[in-house]
Design an enzyme around this catalytic site. Structure first.
Site, PDB file in Angstrom:
ATOM      1  N   GLU A 182      -5.500  -8.453  -1.122  1.00  0.00           N
ATOM      2  CA  GLU A 182      -5.919  -8.185   0.280  1.00  0.00           C
ATOM      3  C   GLU A 182      -7.665  -7.944  -0.117  1.00  0.00           C
ATOM      4  O   GLU A 182      -7.951  -7.086  -0.823  1.00  0.00           O
ATOM      5  CB  GLU A 182      -5.457  -7.132   0.949  1.00  0.00           C
ATOM      6  N   GLU A 204       0.943  -1.232   0.108  1.00  0.00           N
ATOM      7  CA  GLU A 204       0.172  -0.058   0.094  1.00  0.00           C
ATOM      8  C   GLU A 204       0.958   1.343  -0.160  1.00  0.00           C
ATOM      9  O   GLU A 204       0.901   2.028   0.905  1.00  0.00           O
ATOM     10  CB  GLU A 204      -1.028   0.106   1.209  1.00  0.00           C
TER      11      GLU A 204
HETATM   12  P1  P53 Z   1      -7.177  -3.261   9.463  1.00  0.00           P
HETATM   13  C1  P53 Z   1      -6.966   0.899   6.272  1.00  0.00           C
HETATM   14  C2  P53 Z   1      -6.375   1.145   7.751  1.00  0.00           C
HETATM   15  C3  P53 Z   1      -4.902   0.728   7.671  1.00  0.00           C
HETATM   16  C4  P53 Z   1      -4.466  -0.189   6.859  1.00  0.00           C
HETATM   17  O1  P53 Z   1      -6.795  -3.072   7.973  1.00  0.00           O
HETATM   18  C5  P53 Z   1      -5.081  -0.607   5.731  1.00  0.00           C
HETATM   19  C6  P53 Z   1      -6.372   0.116   5.293  1.00  0.00           C
HETATM   20  C7  P53 Z   1      -7.271  -0.302   4.385  1.00  0.00           C
HETATM   21  O2  P53 Z   1      -6.868  -0.216   3.189  1.00  0.00           O
HETATM   22  O3  P53 Z   1      -4.489  -1.411   4.756  1.00  0.00           O
HETATM   23  C8  P53 Z   1      -4.246  -2.691   4.783  1.00  0.00           C
HETATM   24  O4  P53 Z   1      -6.148  -4.002  10.054  1.00  0.00           O
HETATM   25  C9  P53 Z   1      -3.365  -3.148   5.241  1.00  0.00           C
HETATM   26  C10 P53 Z   1      -3.106  -4.333   6.081  1.00  0.00           C
HETATM   27  C11 P53 Z   1      -4.384  -4.075   7.190  1.00  0.00           C
HETATM   28  C12 P53 Z   1      -5.714  -4.083   6.373  1.00  0.00           C
HETATM   29  O5  P53 Z   1      -5.627  -3.198   5.406  1.00  0.00           O
HETATM   30  O6  P53 Z   1      -7.143  -1.915  10.073  1.00  0.00           O
HETATM   31  O7  P53 Z   1      -2.190  -3.506   4.026  1.00  0.00           O
HETATM   32  O8  P53 Z   1      -1.997  -4.378   7.097  1.00  0.00           O
HETATM   33  O9  P53 Z   1      -4.407  -4.934   8.369  1.00  0.00           O
HETATM   34  C13 P53 Z   1      -6.796  -4.242   7.244  1.00  0.00           C
HETATM   35  O10 P53 Z   1      -8.482  -3.634   9.516  1.00  0.00           O
END
Ligand code: P53
Length: 476
Positions: free
Chosen positions: A372, A179
């Site tokens: 993801e 990301e």
């Molecule tokens: P969580 C939002 C916020 C933080 C990370 O998020 C994010 C996103 C959404 O795009 O990115 C990805 O754990 C990331 C992972 C993360 C997943 O989204 O806040 O690549 O590391 O765990 C899900 O529910």
């Protein structure tokens, strides 16, 4: 029809959210370790509050996480039982280079991942490796200001040289930065950036982004040189924007939001800074310092495929009242009145996945990889640790259906699909364990209590069937 015969079904994790063992095997401290759970998390991950080490008042969930450092064999065995064709994981940079700026790597760290890759091979699982998933050795943060310094490019290059050579023949699919657009939204968590009083925040972010983009091109170059079999992808936190109304201003606002994200992928996939970004930077007074040869590097070493995360579509508006309500989230978005949301307020939009896939495929004309997708939810296990997670099955089946439509109906070339957090792990956004994505339940709570025991959820068998039928049978 349907998915490719060699479609890569699997699941995804990130080192800092599952490994734990933060001080074992010679590992150095990383930015992702010192991010606490609780109200200080947001100021810390956005680089506004300085937390460069642990203190006694906070709980740091990444220190132990789900202790995959000691459970990986058992976990991979469960992935294999589901029939995974691929497993996406990330390397802990500070396991391999504890400080980040050494010339010689830490053998114990290298060996740790080698054993994991060999275990995957044993089951016919193709590893998909994210070189950095938000992590940066703390020493590089403190000594160089992390990615704000050009020197990071060299340290990252060193890491790439080591891993591509060491894991040649074991790993074929690589992602350079998880990301990459996260640097704009959570700059400390995403790129180790902390801002001092008086810093020009935008300037720092885009200069750091340039360093990452150059590093990504160098990684792609080395990967191809070391082994022509290597396939390198970029990775975008995706989700197309809808205008809140058909008002041209709302449509335009959506375009601009999208460009803010596309910028990174435009550089990584097309090989140059797009005109709109150059204009926008000039308007904002951002001057990205480039070195001689950077432009040529970016142009010559573009990625082989486009990977992305998708959780939700987003909404753009120019209405000041609506804009007011969006503050505080990592990816601010207006609420879409036509969609339902998860317990964490993430809006659920399977068709949005098809739309996002089409947008990306139209734009880049390269194979896509969904690395993801998933539903973060509260799970209530019975006494055996079994969870009846029909809500998760429902979410995933609708998204797989939408992606099948993109492939079947629209002709998008899709390499694979890895669901996020195939085993429960620590949330990146909130630091909670309670926000679970897995097919496998892990007995651990937000405060770090629990036996760490693994157990299968209902979705475990469902996903096994989906993989066995190559996405034909999605029934619950
Ligand atoms: P969580 C939002 C916020 C933080 C990370 O998020 C994010 C996103 C959404 O795009 O990115 C990805 O754990 C990331 C992972 C993360 C997943 O989204 O806040 O690549 O590391 O765990 C899900 O529910």
């Amino acid at each position: 029809m349907g998915f490719r015969k060699d479609f890569l079904w699997g699941g995804a994790t990130a080192a800092n959210q599952c490994e734990g063992g933060y001080n074992e095997g010679g590992r150095g401290l990383a930015n992702v370790d010192v991010v606490p759970i609780g109200e200080d998390r947001f100021p810390v991950i956005t680089g506004k509050k300085k937390m460069f080490d642990f203190d006694d008042e906070h709980f740091y969930p990444a220190k132990e996480a789900i202790d995959m450092y000691h459970h990986w064999k058992e976990d991979i065995k469960l992935f294999a039982e589901m029939g995974f064709k691929t497993y996406r994981l990330s390397l802990g940079w500070s396991r391999i280079f504890p400080q980040g700026d050494e010339t010689e790597p830490n053998e114990e760290g290298l060996k740790f991942y080698e054993d994991i890759f060999k275990e995957c091979k044993k089951y016919g699982i193709e590893p998909l490796v994210t070189i950095t998933h938000f992590d940066c050795p703390m020493h590089l943060v403190e000594k160089y200001g992390a990615w704000r310094s050009r020197e990071l490019v060299g340290f990252y290059e060193n890491l790439c040289n080591v891993i591509f050579n060491r894991y040649k023949g074991l790993v074929k699919y690589w992602l350079t930065f998880n990301e990459i657009n996260m640097i704009l939204h959570a700059p400390f968590m995403g790129a180790g950036l902390y801002f001092e009083e008086g810093d020009n925040v935008e300037q720092v972010k885009y200069q750091a982004a340039h360093h990452e983009l150059v590093a990504s091109a160098i990684a792609t170059k080395i990967a191809h040189e070391v082994d022509p079999e290597n396939q390198v992808g970029c990775m975008l936190a995706a989700g197309s924007y809808y205008p809140y109304t058909p008002k041209p201003e709302d449509v335009w606002a959506g375009r601009q939001e999208e460009r803010e994200n596309y910028f990174f992928i435009d550089v990584q996939s097309r090989g140059e800074y797009p005109a709109y970004a150059l204009k926008e930077m000039a308007r904002k007074g951002i001057e990205v310092k480039m070195e001689e040869g950077d432009k040529e590097l970016l142009k010559a070493h573009t990625v082989d495929f486009i990977s992305f995360s998708y959780y939700s579509s987003r909404v753009a508006t120019t209405d000041p009242e609506l804009l007011e309500q969006t503050a505080g989230n990592i990816f601010a978005s207006v609420k879409n009145p036509y969609l339902e949301a998860s317990e964490w307020g993430w809006q659920i939009d399977p068709l949005g996945l098809r739309i996002t896939m089409n947008d990306l495929y139209d734009r880049y004309q390269k194979p896509l990889f969904i690395v993801e997708n998933g539903l973060g939810a509260v799970d209530t296990p019975d006494e055996n640790g079994y969870v009846e997670d029909d809500y998760r099955i429902d979410y995933l089946s609708k998204h797989v259906e939408a992606m099948r439509d993109a492939v079947d109906q629209d002709g998008v070339d899709l390499l694979g699909y890895t669901t996020w957090g195939c085993i429960d792990l620590v949330s990146a956004g909130t630091g909670e364990m309670k926000k679970r994505y897995g097919f496998i339940y892990v007995d651990r709570d937000n405060q770090g209590n629990g036996t760490l025991k693994r157990s299968k959820k209902k979705s475990f068998d469902w996903y096994k069937k989906v993989i066995a039928t190559n996405g034909e049978d999605l029934s619950n």
